[in-house]
Design a protein around this motif. Sequence first.
Motif, PDB file in Angstrom:
ATOM      1  N   MET A 108       0.804  -1.177   0.045  1.00  0.00           N
ATOM      2  CA  MET A 108       0.085  -0.069   0.032  1.00  0.00           C
ATOM      3  C   MET A 108       0.893   1.345   0.053  1.00  0.00           C
ATOM      4  SD  MET A 108      -3.032   1.306   2.570  1.00  0.00           S
ATOM      5  CE  MET A 108      -4.180  -0.034   2.082  1.00  0.00           C
ATOM      6  N   VAL A 109       2.017   1.228   0.882  1.00  0.00           N
ATOM      7  CA  VAL A 109       2.932   2.535   0.816  1.00  0.00           C
ATOM      8  C   VAL A 109       3.573   2.821  -0.565  1.00  0.00           C
ATOM      9  CG1 VAL A 109       5.125   3.173   1.746  1.00  0.00           C
ATOM     10  CG2 VAL A 109       3.356   2.305   3.389  1.00  0.00           C
ATOM     11  N   ILE A 110       4.079   1.689  -1.001  1.00  0.00           N
ATOM     12  CA  ILE A 110       4.600   1.602  -2.598  1.00  0.00           C
ATOM     13  C   ILE A 110       3.412   2.093  -3.435  1.00  0.00           C
ATOM     14  CG2 ILE A 110       5.526   0.192  -4.208  1.00  0.00           C
ATOM     15  CD1 ILE A 110       7.323   0.981  -1.555  1.00  0.00           C
ATOM     16  N   ASN A 111       2.278   1.630  -3.600  1.00  0.00           N
ATOM     17  CA  ASN A 111       1.306   2.123  -4.371  1.00  0.00           C
ATOM     18  C   ASN A 111       0.860   3.515  -4.038  1.00  0.00           C
ATOM     19  OD1 ASN A 111      -0.597   1.244  -6.120  1.00  0.00           O
ATOM     20  ND2 ASN A 111      -2.176   1.654  -4.867  1.00  0.00           N
ATOM     21  N   LEU A 112       0.806   4.287  -2.893  1.00  0.00           N
ATOM     22  CA  LEU A 112       0.627   5.307  -2.722  1.00  0.00           C
ATOM     23  C   LEU A 112       1.543   6.282  -3.364  1.00  0.00           C
ATOM     24  CD1 LEU A 112      -0.696   5.435   0.823  1.00  0.00           C
ATOM     25  CD2 LEU A 112      -2.199   6.107  -1.013  1.00  0.00           C
ATOM     26  N   TYR A 113       2.922   5.959  -2.970  1.00  0.00           N
ATOM     27  CA  TYR A 113       3.987   6.518  -3.910  1.00  0.00           C
ATOM     28  C   TYR A 113       3.923   6.686  -5.222  1.00  0.00           C
ATOM     29  CZ  TYR A 113       8.899   7.984  -5.280  1.00  0.00           C
ATOM     30  OH  TYR A 113      10.056   8.693  -5.836  1.00  0.00           O
ATOM     31  N   GLY A 114       3.630   5.687  -5.875  1.00  0.00           N
ATOM     32  CA  GLY A 114       3.397   5.313  -7.384  1.00  0.00           C
ATOM     33  C   GLY A 114       2.064   6.368  -7.812  1.00  0.00           C
ATOM     34  N   MET A 115       1.414   6.243  -7.067  1.00  0.00           N
ATOM     35  CA  MET A 115       0.094   7.446  -7.409  1.00  0.00           C
ATOM     36  C   MET A 115       0.528   8.850  -7.377  1.00  0.00           C
ATOM     37  SD  MET A 115      -3.108   5.743  -5.251  1.00  0.00           S
ATOM     38  CE  MET A 115      -3.963   7.213  -5.717  1.00  0.00           C
ATOM     39  N   MET A 116       1.561   9.028  -6.559  1.00  0.00           N
ATOM     40  CA  MET A 116       2.025  10.602  -6.459  1.00  0.00           C
ATOM     41  C   MET A 116       2.672  10.705  -7.772  1.00  0.00           C
ATOM     42  SD  MET A 116       1.159  12.144  -3.635  1.00  0.00           S
ATOM     43  CE  MET A 116      -0.486  11.235  -3.728  1.00  0.00           C
ATOM     44  N   ILE A 117       3.473   9.875  -8.161  1.00  0.00           N
ATOM     45  CA  ILE A 117       4.452  10.085  -9.428  1.00  0.00           C
ATOM     46  C   ILE A 117       3.410  10.395 -10.750  1.00  0.00           C
ATOM     47  CG2 ILE A 117       5.877   8.955 -11.099  1.00  0.00           C
ATOM     48  CD1 ILE A 117       7.367   7.773  -8.713  1.00  0.00           C
ATOM     49  N   ARG A 118       2.311   9.574 -10.638  1.00  0.00           N
ATOM     50  CA  ARG A 118       1.416   9.399 -11.885  1.00  0.00           C
ATOM     51  C   ARG A 118       0.635  10.927 -11.733  1.00  0.00           C
ATOM     52  NH1 ARG A 118      -0.846   3.324 -11.918  1.00  0.00           N
ATOM     53  NH2 ARG A 118       0.746   2.534 -13.050  1.00  0.00           N
ATOM     54  N   LEU A 119       0.303  11.445 -10.374  1.00  0.00           N
ATOM     55  CA  LEU A 119      -0.522  12.803 -10.390  1.00  0.00           C
ATOM     56  C   LEU A 119       0.510  13.894 -10.908  1.00  0.00           C
ATOM     57  CD1 LEU A 119      -1.817  12.565  -6.860  1.00  0.00           C
ATOM     58  CD2 LEU A 119      -3.245  13.027  -9.002  1.00  0.00           C
ATOM     59  N   PHE A 120       1.864  13.858 -10.679  1.00  0.00           N
ATOM     60  CA  PHE A 120       2.763  14.859 -11.112  1.00  0.00           C
ATOM     61  C   PHE A 120       2.925  14.645 -12.713  1.00  0.00           C
ATOM     62  CE2 PHE A 120       3.400  15.682  -6.836  1.00  0.00           C
ATOM     63  CZ  PHE A 120       3.474  17.069  -6.797  1.00  0.00           C
ATOM     64  N   PRO A 173      -8.628   8.875 -16.180  1.00  0.00           N
ATOM     65  CA  PRO A 173      -7.242   9.139 -15.466  1.00  0.00           C
ATOM     66  C   PRO A 173      -7.198   8.526 -14.051  1.00  0.00           C
ATOM     67  CG  PRO A 173      -7.987  11.101 -16.780  1.00  0.00           C
ATOM     68  CD  PRO A 173      -8.993  10.122 -16.742  1.00  0.00           C
ATOM     69  N   VAL A 174      -8.679   8.600 -13.593  1.00  0.00           N
ATOM     70  CA  VAL A 174      -8.506   7.759 -12.173  1.00  0.00           C
ATOM     71  C   VAL A 174      -8.100   6.272 -12.215  1.00  0.00           C
ATOM     72  CG1 VAL A 174     -10.219   7.005 -10.286  1.00  0.00           C
ATOM     73  CG2 VAL A 174     -10.532   9.209 -11.467  1.00  0.00           C
ATOM     74  N   MET A 175      -8.409   5.714 -13.235  1.00  0.00           N
ATOM     75  CA  MET A 175      -7.826   4.349 -13.426  1.00  0.00           C
ATOM     76  C   MET A 175      -6.497   4.173 -13.601  1.00  0.00           C
ATOM     77  SD  MET A 175     -10.572   2.262 -13.052  1.00  0.00           S
ATOM     78  CE  MET A 175     -10.914   3.406 -11.611  1.00  0.00           C
ATOM     79  N   TYR A 176      -5.869   5.391 -14.523  1.00  0.00           N
ATOM     80  CA  TYR A 176      -4.486   5.422 -14.538  1.00  0.00           C
ATOM     81  C   TYR A 176      -3.955   5.631 -13.240  1.00  0.00           C
ATOM     82  CZ  TYR A 176      -0.207   7.992 -15.655  1.00  0.00           C
ATOM     83  OH  TYR A 176       1.091   8.226 -15.770  1.00  0.00           O
ATOM     84  N   LEU A 177      -4.406   6.464 -12.134  1.00  0.00           N
ATOM     85  CA  LEU A 177      -3.707   6.454 -11.092  1.00  0.00           C
ATOM     86  C   LEU A 177      -3.550   5.272 -10.197  1.00  0.00           C
ATOM     87  CD1 LEU A 177      -5.238   9.942  -9.935  1.00  0.00           C
ATOM     88  CD2 LEU A 177      -2.984   9.574 -11.119  1.00  0.00           C
ATOM     89  N   VAL A 178      -4.438   4.403 -10.212  1.00  0.00           N
ATOM     90  CA  VAL A 178      -4.359   3.285  -9.390  1.00  0.00           C
ATOM     91  C   VAL A 178      -4.339   1.938 -10.083  1.00  0.00           C
ATOM     92  CG1 VAL A 178      -6.232   4.349  -7.879  1.00  0.00           C
ATOM     93  CG2 VAL A 178      -7.109   3.030  -9.827  1.00  0.00           C
TER      94      VAL A 178
END
Length: 212
Positions: A108-120, A173-178
């Motif tokens: 979960m921690v890794i996934n949240l970090y990956g979501m931050m990268i995709r957001l930027f 894009p929501v699906m892209y983030l997760v």
Amino acid sequence: MKWGLHLKFWILLTLVLILAVPAIVSVQDGLDRISREVEMTRAVFGDEKTETIVDSAKSVYGTAFVKSGFIADLNKTHFSQADYRKAHALSGALKHFGTVTNSYFGSMVINLYGMMIRLFIVWHWLAFVGPFLIACVVDGYMTRAKKLAEFAYQNPSAFSLAAHVLLWIIFFPVMYLVAPIPVTPLFVPIWALVMALPVAVMLSNSQRIFGS
């Protein structure tokens, strides 16, 4: 399907995926995905822009999840070696539960970090796709104005179909983030191109409202 119902659906789906993905993706797989996506981003944006994206993601991640105490709270659920020894003495099932729990929250921690990268990544694309989408909106309204001036037929079926298609595309894009698999950063401009047609069709066929 109305906008409110669609919005609730996508919010619920996002929350479900955020909770479900760590259960099916290991920590190592999550790290490999992020590493591969960073390389994809480097190939698209170059080294300097990629470093900016990664550094921004680290900064926001640190503020939102580390400094806020979220990660510390997750660490409280982590099974230590002492916990494993106690669990093994009591039951093999408890030891297995500890392994699964550690893997889940670590992922979960890794996934949240990956979501931050995709957001930027999305944020950096906005400077390019934003004007394009604005142009599509203007084109749709100009076509509508021309139809109204010439008393041309405005197809309600085309409007309804385009609106329903847009309701689905706009939330991609929501699906892209997760998404639990590596996705090229080129997803964002491709998404904008796909969305352009239903936007133009919907606006050009919108009916006259309040004398407009």
